[in-house]
Scaffold this motif. Structure first.
Motif, mmCIF file in Angstrom:
data_model
loop_
_atom_site.group_PDB
_atom_site.id
_atom_site.type_symbol
_atom_site.label_atom_id
_atom_site.label_comp_id
_atom_site.label_asym_id
_atom_site.label_seq_id
_atom_site.Cartn_x
_atom_site.Cartn_y
_atom_site.Cartn_z
ATOM 1 N N SER A 25 17.848 28.776 -8.928
ATOM 2 C CA SER A 25 18.037 29.694 -7.807
ATOM 3 C C SER A 25 17.353 29.077 -6.597
ATOM 4 O O SER A 25 16.131 28.874 -6.622
ATOM 5 C CB SER A 25 17.419 31.064 -8.103
ATOM 6 O OG SER A 25 18.016 31.644 -9.239
ATOM 7 N N PRO A 26 18.086 28.754 -5.557
ATOM 8 C CA PRO A 26 17.496 28.068 -4.410
ATOM 9 C C PRO A 26 16.264 28.794 -3.878
ATOM 10 O O PRO A 26 16.273 30.004 -3.661
ATOM 11 C CB PRO A 26 18.629 28.085 -3.373
ATOM 12 C CG PRO A 26 19.881 28.153 -4.203
ATOM 13 C CD PRO A 26 19.524 28.994 -5.386
ATOM 14 N N GLY A 27 15.179 28.048 -3.743
ATOM 15 C CA GLY A 27 13.948 28.603 -3.205
ATOM 16 C C GLY A 27 13.097 29.340 -4.205
ATOM 17 O O GLY A 27 12.015 29.816 -3.866
ATOM 18 N N ALA A 28 13.572 29.464 -5.464
ATOM 19 C CA ALA A 28 12.830 30.241 -6.451
ATOM 20 C C ALA A 28 12.200 29.376 -7.525
ATOM 21 O O ALA A 28 11.683 29.892 -8.494
ATOM 22 C CB ALA A 28 13.759 31.264 -7.103
ATOM 23 N N GLN A 29 12.233 28.076 -7.362
ATOM 24 C CA GLN A 29 11.653 27.207 -8.379
ATOM 25 C C GLN A 29 11.280 25.865 -7.754
ATOM 26 O O GLN A 29 11.717 25.555 -6.642
ATOM 27 C CB GLN A 29 12.629 26.982 -9.526
ATOM 28 C CG GLN A 29 13.817 26.099 -9.208
ATOM 29 C CD GLN A 29 14.879 26.805 -8.423
ATOM 30 O OE1 GLN A 29 15.199 27.934 -8.737
ATOM 31 N NE2 GLN A 29 15.406 26.157 -7.414
ATOM 32 N N PRO A 30 10.511 25.057 -8.463
ATOM 33 C CA PRO A 30 10.207 23.729 -7.921
ATOM 34 C C PRO A 30 11.448 22.846 -7.943
ATOM 35 O O PRO A 30 12.421 23.113 -8.652
ATOM 36 C CB PRO A 30 9.133 23.207 -8.883
ATOM 37 C CG PRO A 30 9.377 23.926 -10.158
ATOM 38 C CD PRO A 30 9.849 25.280 -9.757
ATOM 39 N N ALA A 31 11.386 21.782 -7.168
ATOM 40 C CA ALA A 31 12.520 20.876 -7.068
ATOM 41 C C ALA A 31 12.887 20.269 -8.420
ATOM 42 O O ALA A 31 14.042 19.892 -8.641
ATOM 43 C CB ALA A 31 12.210 19.766 -6.058
#
Length: 274
Positions: free
Chosen positions: A226-232
């Motif tokens: 989920s974009p922005g909800a986890q590390p790269a």
């Protein structure tokens, strides 16, 4: 080590036990037609006992009905008919036909072995023109996940001709995880530094070291980025096959590992941002 992995992982989830007290209630029941009647001792107005009145014709004086007997299920045949579920023999046949030599050679399973990871074999839907045909051939859909290139492979096998009729490949499709995949995810987590909290909590709960997934009961679910909800490090989850585990001590407590994600394709563990 617990500080490094933020011991929020290692909180044993405790269940609350609730005691429920039941109260038995005595209810008086009057048989129809007996209210106000001039009953004799133990009898109804018609001269029959209540037990006789409750029995149907021909039942009075008969012995009690013996308890039921559970019969064994009939032996499963080699082949089913119509829309019957696939038999064990049909499942084995479909998998053997679907897993061609080329797929066994080029594919890779969850732990890096030869051949794609088997996900399941199911009865295929009939063709459009066969819906009302009682003699339509039975087909099976065998699905595999190829970890070499993160591809879902679906093969439709005609169980009567013994041939593969269709092959489909998809990427970015993540069906439910198998037990083998959940076990491999737990193995990677136990071996990773981020698994220190899990191991510490297991030792707190049991007094023993956690060294193998066999010591746990495992539930799992697919994780998608989920974009922005986890590390790269987890941005490819969804294209990669990624797992969140919900481990439980056997005969014991759940251990909270929800903040950790195991990328089975990359064979790496990462912690979700908070």
């Amino acid at each position: 080590m617990r500080k490094i992995v933020h011991r929020h992982l290692g909180k044993v989830v405790a269940g609350a036990a609730i005691a429920v007290a039941g109260t038995a209630v005595m209810v008086g029941v009057t048989l129809p037609g007996t209210a106000g009647a001039d009953d004799t001792a133990g009898g109804t107005a018609g001269g029959q006992s209540a037990q006789q009145a409750a029995q149907g014709p021909g039942e009075q004086g008969q012995a009690a009905v013996p308890p039921g007997v559970v019969e064994e299920a009939p032996a499963e045949g080699e082949k089913g008919t119509g829309r019957d579920p696939l038999t064990d023999d049909e499942i084995e046949q479909a998998e053997r036909i679907a897993l061609s030599r080329q797929l066994r050679t080029s594919g890779e399973d969850v732990d890096g072995g030869h051949g794609p990871q088997r996900l399941g074999v199911d009865l295929a839907d009939p063709e459009a023109g066969e819906l009302d045909d009682p003699d339509a051939p039975r087909r099976a859909e065998a699905t595999f996940y190829d970890y070499r290139n993160d591809t879902l492979v679906t093969r439709t096998v005609n169980l009567e001709t013994g041939k593969v009729e269709r092959t489909g490949t998809q990427q970015g499709v993540q069906p439910p995880l198998t037990r083998a995949e959940a076990t491999e995810a737990a193995k990677l987590l136990i071996a990773d530094p981020l698994g220190a909290g899990l191991k510490a909590d297991y030792k707190d709960a049991t007094g023993r070291e956690l060294t193998s997934p066999d010591q746990l009961l495992l539930n799992s679910m697919v994780y998608r980025a989920s974009p922005g909800a986890q590390p790269a490090a987890l941005d490819q989850c969804g294209e990669h096959r990624c797992v969140r585990l919900f481990p439980k001590v056997k005969n014991g407590s759940w251990i909270d590992a929800r903040s950790l994600v195991i990328d089975l394709s990359a064979r790496k563990v990462a912690e979700l941002d908070r």
